[in-house]
Motif scaffolding. Structure first.
Motif, PDB file in Angstrom:
ATOM      1  N   UNK A 168       0.854  -1.184   0.000  1.00  0.00           N
ATOM      2  CA  UNK A 168       0.000   0.000   0.000  1.00  0.00           C
ATOM      3  C   UNK A 168       0.890   1.234   0.000  1.00  0.00           C
ATOM      4  N   UNK A 169       0.447   2.267  -0.718  1.00  0.00           N
ATOM      5  CA  UNK A 169       1.287   3.442  -0.965  1.00  0.00           C
ATOM      6  C   UNK A 169       0.549   4.742  -0.672  1.00  0.00           C
ATOM      7  N   UNK A 170       1.329   5.770  -0.374  1.00  0.00           N
ATOM      8  CA  UNK A 170       0.854   7.154  -0.434  1.00  0.00           C
ATOM      9  C   UNK A 170       1.371   7.696  -1.760  1.00  0.00           C
ATOM     10  N   UNK A 171       0.469   8.183  -2.590  1.00  0.00           N
ATOM     11  CA  UNK A 171       0.832   8.614  -3.945  1.00  0.00           C
ATOM     12  C   UNK A 171       0.684  10.131  -4.021  1.00  0.00           C
ATOM     13  N   UNK A 172       1.782  10.826  -4.288  1.00  0.00           N
ATOM     14  CA  UNK A 172       1.778  12.278  -4.205  1.00  0.00           C
ATOM     15  C   UNK A 172       2.095  12.976  -5.515  1.00  0.00           C
ATOM     16  N   UNK A 173       1.454  14.127  -5.712  1.00  0.00           N
ATOM     17  CA  UNK A 173       1.709  14.999  -6.861  1.00  0.00           C
ATOM     18  C   UNK A 173       1.860  16.420  -6.344  1.00  0.00           C
ATOM     19  N   UNK A 174       2.876  17.132  -6.808  1.00  0.00           N
ATOM     20  CA  UNK A 174       3.048  18.554  -6.497  1.00  0.00           C
ATOM     21  C   UNK A 174       3.016  19.334  -7.804  1.00  0.00           C
ATOM     22  N   UNK A 175       2.217  20.395  -7.836  1.00  0.00           N
ATOM     23  CA  UNK A 175       2.105  21.276  -8.990  1.00  0.00           C
ATOM     24  C   UNK A 175       2.595  22.669  -8.603  1.00  0.00           C
ATOM     25  N   UNK A 176       3.272  23.360  -9.524  1.00  0.00           N
ATOM     26  CA  UNK A 176       3.886  24.657  -9.223  1.00  0.00           C
ATOM     27  C   UNK A 176       3.736  25.574 -10.439  1.00  0.00           C
ATOM     28  N   UNK A 177       3.044  26.707 -10.263  1.00  0.00           N
ATOM     29  CA  UNK A 177       2.882  27.653 -11.375  1.00  0.00           C
ATOM     30  C   UNK A 177       3.897  28.788 -11.338  1.00  0.00           C
ATOM     31  N   UNK A 178       4.847  28.692 -10.406  1.00  0.00           N
ATOM     32  CA  UNK A 178       5.844  29.748 -10.254  1.00  0.00           C
ATOM     33  C   UNK A 178       5.568  30.646  -9.070  1.00  0.00           C
ATOM     34  N   UNK A 179       4.295  30.700  -8.658  1.00  0.00           N
ATOM     35  CA  UNK A 179       3.916  31.482  -7.480  1.00  0.00           C
ATOM     36  C   UNK A 179       3.249  30.618  -6.413  1.00  0.00           C
ATOM     37  N   UNK A 180       2.482  29.643  -6.838  1.00  0.00           N
ATOM     38  CA  UNK A 180       1.721  28.795  -5.924  1.00  0.00           C
ATOM     39  C   UNK A 180       2.060  27.328  -6.172  1.00  0.00           C
ATOM     40  N   UNK A 181       2.250  26.593  -5.095  1.00  0.00           N
ATOM     41  CA  UNK A 181       2.436  25.160  -5.192  1.00  0.00           C
ATOM     42  C   UNK A 181       1.286  24.459  -4.465  1.00  0.00           C
ATOM     43  N   UNK A 182       0.753  23.423  -5.102  1.00  0.00           N
ATOM     44  CA  UNK A 182      -0.297  22.595  -4.522  1.00  0.00           C
ATOM     45  C   UNK A 182       0.203  21.164  -4.419  1.00  0.00           C
ATOM     46  N   UNK A 183      -0.150  20.493  -3.348  1.00  0.00           N
ATOM     47  CA  UNK A 183       0.215  19.086  -3.166  1.00  0.00           C
ATOM     48  C   UNK A 183      -1.051  18.259  -2.976  1.00  0.00           C
TER      49      UNK A 183
ATOM     50  N   UNK B 184      -2.093  14.234  -2.127  1.00  0.00           N
ATOM     51  CA  UNK B 184      -1.623  12.904  -1.735  1.00  0.00           C
ATOM     52  C   UNK B 184      -2.846  12.023  -1.460  1.00  0.00           C
ATOM     53  N   UNK B 185      -2.871  10.858  -2.085  1.00  0.00           N
ATOM     54  CA  UNK B 185      -3.938   9.889  -1.847  1.00  0.00           C
ATOM     55  C   UNK B 185      -3.294   8.606  -1.330  1.00  0.00           C
ATOM     56  N   UNK B 186      -3.737   8.146  -0.152  1.00  0.00           N
ATOM     57  CA  UNK B 186      -3.120   6.995   0.504  1.00  0.00           C
ATOM     58  C   UNK B 186      -4.023   5.769   0.473  1.00  0.00           C
ATOM     59  N   UNK B 187      -3.407   4.610   0.312  1.00  0.00           N
ATOM     60  CA  UNK B 187      -4.142   3.350   0.278  1.00  0.00           C
ATOM     61  C   UNK B 187      -4.552   2.934   1.689  1.00  0.00           C
ATOM     62  N   UNK B 188      -5.600   3.592   2.188  1.00  0.00           N
ATOM     63  CA  UNK B 188      -6.138   3.354   3.523  1.00  0.00           C
ATOM     64  C   UNK B 188      -7.657   3.446   3.454  1.00  0.00           C
ATOM     65  N   UNK B 189      -8.331   2.869   4.434  1.00  0.00           N
ATOM     66  CA  UNK B 189      -9.791   2.957   4.476  1.00  0.00           C
ATOM     67  C   UNK B 189     -10.224   4.386   4.810  1.00  0.00           C
ATOM     68  N   UNK B 190      -9.584   4.958   5.798  1.00  0.00           N
ATOM     69  CA  UNK B 190      -9.770   6.352   6.175  1.00  0.00           C
ATOM     70  C   UNK B 190      -8.582   6.753   7.044  1.00  0.00           C
ATOM     71  N   UNK B 191      -8.376   8.066   7.230  1.00  0.00           N
ATOM     72  CA  UNK B 191      -7.234   8.549   8.011  1.00  0.00           C
ATOM     73  C   UNK B 191      -7.720   9.632   8.966  1.00  0.00           C
ATOM     74  N   UNK B 192      -7.245   9.582  10.208  1.00  0.00           N
ATOM     75  CA  UNK B 192      -7.646  10.607  11.178  1.00  0.00           C
ATOM     76  C   UNK B 192      -6.992  11.946  10.844  1.00  0.00           C
TER      77      UNK B 192
END
Length: 478
Positions: free
Chosen positions: A61-76, A78-86
């Motif tokens: 099971x993995x945490x799968x992450x993507x980061x996007x960057x437009x030069x001013x703003x970065x967004x991350x 992450x979707x994890x292989x879990x039923x739910x997370x606290x």
């Protein structure tokens, strides 16, 4: 003169390679990475009403992450292989990831897939999370952001929306008049979840489905795949081996997309992310159809993954890419009421528990009596994080619940951004999110427990807040 020209070209190329702004225009960057979150054998899996002890690992099971960057703003994302997370686990993951990457925590959207065959990451029914696993998860989910951020490189981005109606069915059914539907609290419901294939008392599904399959693709300027984010409103598939850990169809979808895009063994690795849409009342079983032939463990997961991946691939082939888009995010914390048990309900629950063979509750009455006793200690109000991300003209909303499909369809229809989709089980876990109309019908998803406790009007308030965030993003974009 020729030497000077070459030096200038070298500097410009270097700037692009490192994602810096050049005189010719802005640079969009993206990075992706995975982080292994497989639990230890012998620890808890919360895939059922009773706790399950993990006996083996079928697939990591993995945490799968993507980061996007437009030069001013970065967004991350992450979707994890879990039923739910606290929320506590995710807040710590965001804190650590932000400390290293300097991406604001409010710009991080972290969610669970809802595989029922992962490790336990928050208390539900008779499962309790292992404290060491919670610490491990915070670190490893943060690592997915940190590693994706480290892999940032010039990129282009595009998206499209497909439709795959053959794998989604509403699991709540209205039954023929006179059919008794008694819930664990001794009261009568008007709908039944998972009523059984071929049940002669079936009348009609109690709601719609959402066959939509949004696909966001990120590539290098030369066309090498970096990441793909998909979203499908399917609860999960299931059918794993006893006590075995698996990422369910979400992981198999990721593997299949790697194969179809010819991106296996790539360096940096191509990352596919399947996020859970609004699937609180949706599953993969056609109760109005014929009983399927018996299948081996994992066979159904793989079949669903292959069908959904085929549609995603069709979408992928027609995506038009943009060299640069702007990014923004908005976040709001709201408080919602908790449906707490009344005095007579507590008396009834105590009586049921006193007659049970402890410590494991076996009948539905016993399980929900124990849940009733747990709910008396909940606060009267609980905080929730709501988010909206804007990626060019596309928007993503995030809700920390198992969201009913009607809510997601409403958001898609009324959002000022086209397309818009929602990611469930994001930034914490606050149980099921039925509409007020579904609360009146009753059924499993409305039964008060750690898995369903928000006030009856919670969906109305959440949706209103999300539209405030979307309107805020739209106003800032003009």
């Amino acid at each position: 003169m020729k030497k000077m020209y070459l030096s200038v070209v070298f500097l410009l190329c270097g700037a692009v390679l490192h994602g810096q702004q050049t005189p010719s225009g802005k640079v969009f960057r993206a990075g992706a990475a995975t982080s292994n979150i497989t639990p230890k054998i012998g620890t808890s899996n919360n895939g059922g009403m009773q706790d399950i002890t993990i006996r083996s690992i079928h697939d990591e099971t993995l945490a799968r992450g993507i980061v996007l960057d437009d030069g001013q703003t970065r967004l991350a994302i992450v979707v994890s292989d879990l039923c739910m997370i606290s929320r506590e686990v995710l807040d710590e993951a965001k804190r650590r990831a932000s400390e290293v990457t300097k991406i604001p925590a409010a710009n991080m959207m972290m969610s669970a897939t809802h595989t029922h065959s992962g490790g336990t990451a928050c208390p539900v029914f008779q499962s309790e999370p292992d404290k060491d696993y919670g610490k491990f998860l915070s670190a490893r989910i943060a690592d997915a952001v940190i590693r994706a951020n480290h892999n940032l490189a010039p990129a282009r981005i595009g998206w499209g929306v497909g439709s795959e109606p053959t794998q989604v069915f509403n699991r709540r059914w209205k039954m023929k008049p006179g059919t008794p539907i008694i819930n664990p609290f001794g009261k009568e419901d008007r709908v039944k979840m998972n009523p059984g294939i071929g049940n002669p008392n079936l009348l009609e599904p109690a709601g719609p489905v959402d066959p939509g399959l949004p696909v966001v693709s990120v590539q290098t300027p030369a066309g090498r795949p970096i990441a793909l984010l998909a979203n499908y409103s399917l609860h999960y598939v299931g059918g794993n081996g006893p006590g075995e850990v698996s990422a369910d169809y979400y992981g198999m979808f990721a593997n299949r997309m790697q194969q179809m895009l010819g991106a296996e063994g790539q360096d940096p690795a191509f990352v596919t992310v399947m996020s859970n849409g609004t699937s609180g009342n949706i599953n993969n079983i056609d109760f109005g159809g014929k009983a399927p032939d018996a299948v081996l463990p994992y066979e159904k997961m793989r079949a669903v993954a292959n069908v959904v991946a085929a549609e995603a691939f069709k979408v992928y082939q027609n995506i038009k890419y943009q060299d640069w888009i702007s990014l923004s995010s908005a976040q709001k914390e709201i408080s919602l009421g908790v449906r707490k048990p009344a005095a007579d309900e507590l008396v009834r629950a105590k009586d049921i528990i006193s007659k049970a063979k402890k410590p494991i509750m076996t009948s539905m009455e016993e399980v929900y009596a124990q849940e009733t006793m747990a709910m008396k200690d909940y606060p009267d109000q609980v905080p929730l994080i709501l988010q909206a991300f804007r990626i060019g003209d596309l928007a993503i909303t995030a809700i920390p619940c198992e969201v009913f499909v009607e809510i997601g369809l409403d958001i898609k229809q009324r959002s000022p951004f086209k397309p818009t989709f929602s990611i469930s089980l994001a930034n914490g876990y606050n149980g099921y999110l039925p509409t007020p109309e579904h609360h009146k019908l009753g059924g499993y998803e409305t039964w008060r427990a750690k898995s369903s406790y928000l006030e009856v009007d919670a969906s109305t308030k959440i949706t209103a807040s999300l539209f405030e965030l979307l309107d805020k993003l739209e106003a800032a974009n003009h």
